[in-house]
Design an enzyme around this catalytic site. Structure first.
Site, PDB file in Angstrom:
ATOM      1  CE  LYS A  30      -3.187  -2.478   3.095  1.00  0.00           C
ATOM      2  NZ  LYS A  30      -3.454  -2.271   4.578  1.00  0.00           N
ATOM      3  N   GLY A  31       1.973   1.003   0.391  1.00  0.00           N
ATOM      4  CA  GLY A  31       2.804   2.051   0.800  1.00  0.00           C
ATOM      5  C   GLY A  31       3.043   3.269  -0.293  1.00  0.00           C
ATOM      6  NE  ARG A  87      -0.942   2.260   4.996  1.00  0.00           N
ATOM      7  CZ  ARG A  87       0.168   1.441   4.722  1.00  0.00           C
ATOM      8  NH1 ARG A  87       1.470   1.961   3.901  1.00  0.00           N
ATOM      9  NH2 ARG A  87       0.262   0.127   5.226  1.00  0.00           N
ATOM     10  CG  PHE A 105      10.193   2.956  11.003  1.00  0.00           C
ATOM     11  CD1 PHE A 105      10.326   1.717  10.360  1.00  0.00           C
ATOM     12  CD2 PHE A 105       8.965   3.414  11.326  1.00  0.00           C
ATOM     13  CE1 PHE A 105       9.177   1.169   9.797  1.00  0.00           C
ATOM     14  CE2 PHE A 105       7.688   2.923  10.814  1.00  0.00           C
ATOM     15  CZ  PHE A 105       8.080   1.751  10.127  1.00  0.00           C
ATOM     16  CB  VAL A 106      10.667   7.979   7.528  1.00  0.00           C
ATOM     17  CG1 VAL A 106      12.009   8.329   7.639  1.00  0.00           C
ATOM     18  CG2 VAL A 106      10.582   6.782   6.261  1.00  0.00           C
ATOM     19  CD  GLU A 165       8.013  -0.472  -2.561  1.00  0.00           C
ATOM     20  OE1 GLU A 165       7.145   0.330  -2.209  1.00  0.00           O
ATOM     21  OE2 GLU A 165       8.168  -1.542  -2.175  1.00  0.00           O
ATOM     22  CG  ASP A 166       6.764   2.596   0.531  1.00  0.00           C
ATOM     23  OD1 ASP A 166       7.426   1.557   0.067  1.00  0.00           O
ATOM     24  OD2 ASP A 166       6.060   2.298   1.550  1.00  0.00           O
ATOM     25  CG  ASP A 207       2.454   1.130   7.323  1.00  0.00           C
ATOM     26  OD1 ASP A 207       3.170   0.877   6.437  1.00  0.00           O
ATOM     27  OD2 ASP A 207       1.960   0.265   8.166  1.00  0.00           O
ATOM     28  CE  LYS A 259      14.820   3.710   6.383  1.00  0.00           C
ATOM     29  NZ  LYS A 259      14.097   2.732   7.436  1.00  0.00           N
ATOM     30  CG  ASP A 300      14.809  -1.023   4.865  1.00  0.00           C
ATOM     31  OD1 ASP A 300      15.618  -0.166   5.186  1.00  0.00           O
ATOM     32  OD2 ASP A 300      14.151  -1.718   5.762  1.00  0.00           O
TER      33      ASP A 300
END
Ligand code: IMP
Ligand code: MG
Length: 177
Positions: free
Chosen positions: A42-43, A163, A150-151, A97-98, A157, A129, A101
């Site tokens: 969902k990001g 979100r 962590f953002v 993508e959001d 989320d 990241k 990582d």
């Protein structure tokens, strides 16, 4: 909700400005191609909706949802929860993508899409990241590089919340604990 945020890392204005730049670049790079933008749910839903409107060439959109196998998070195993509707043959795929990582999610998605014979596959991520990378994956378009923290916000989320923040922020430590 604002009270849960320790610090705003990237403002709404900075995000909009950067998305306009990336949109122009995508419009130039994909001129004359058969562009299909694939949002990883969902990001990336908010980034995707702003990004497609900053691109001014014809394109198609589709959505895919993947999740890590519960209880095997550290194994990096990923499964498809919702697959694409559109066949990929001869299309130029841009995965949206959001955040990139460890890179395991995008490594999996890229390998699944590659065997469907698209013309090309590239990756556009709002956040990168790089310090956390495990898989051999690089994005072709990057909004912002972020530190190993962590953002949340703008689609990202923590336990499905935050979100809808307009900006990217850091959560206060007491929210985690
Ligand atoms: P990767 O497979 O380790 O690259 O993980 C990517 C996914 O993990 C992203 O699509 C996010 O859903 C989630 N993720 C990783 N870092 C963060 C973060 O800092 N905030 C929110 N979600 C994150
Ligand atoms: Mg995600």
């Amino acid at each position: 909700m604002r009270n849960d945020i320790e610090k705003v890392l990237i403002s709404s204005e900075e995000i909009s400005k950067r998305i306009e730049e990336i949109g122009k670049q995508i419009s130039r790079d994909y001129e004359g191609k058969d562009l299909l933008m694939v949002s990883v749910l969902k990001g990336s839903f908010i980034f995707m909706s702003d990004l497609v409107r900053s691109v001014d060439i014809p394109l198609e959109v589709d959505f895919m949802m993947v999740s890590s196998y519960v209880g095997q998070v550290s194994s990096g195993a990923v499964k498809i929860v919702k697959d694409l509707d559109i066949p990929l043959e001869n299309k130029d795929i841009l995965i949206v993508e959001d955040i990139l990582d460890s890179g395991r999610t995008l490594e999996y998605i890229s390998s699944v899409l590659r065997v469907r014979n698209p013309n090309s596959i590239k990756i556009c991520t709002l956040l990168d990241k790089p310090s956390r990378r495990i898989a051999n994956i690089k994005a072709d378009y990057i909004g912002f590089e972020v530190p190993d923290e962590f953002v949340v916000g703008y689609g990202l989320d923590f336990n499905e919340k935050y979100r809808n923040l307009k900006y990217i922020g850091l959560l206060k430590p007491e929210i985690y604990n």
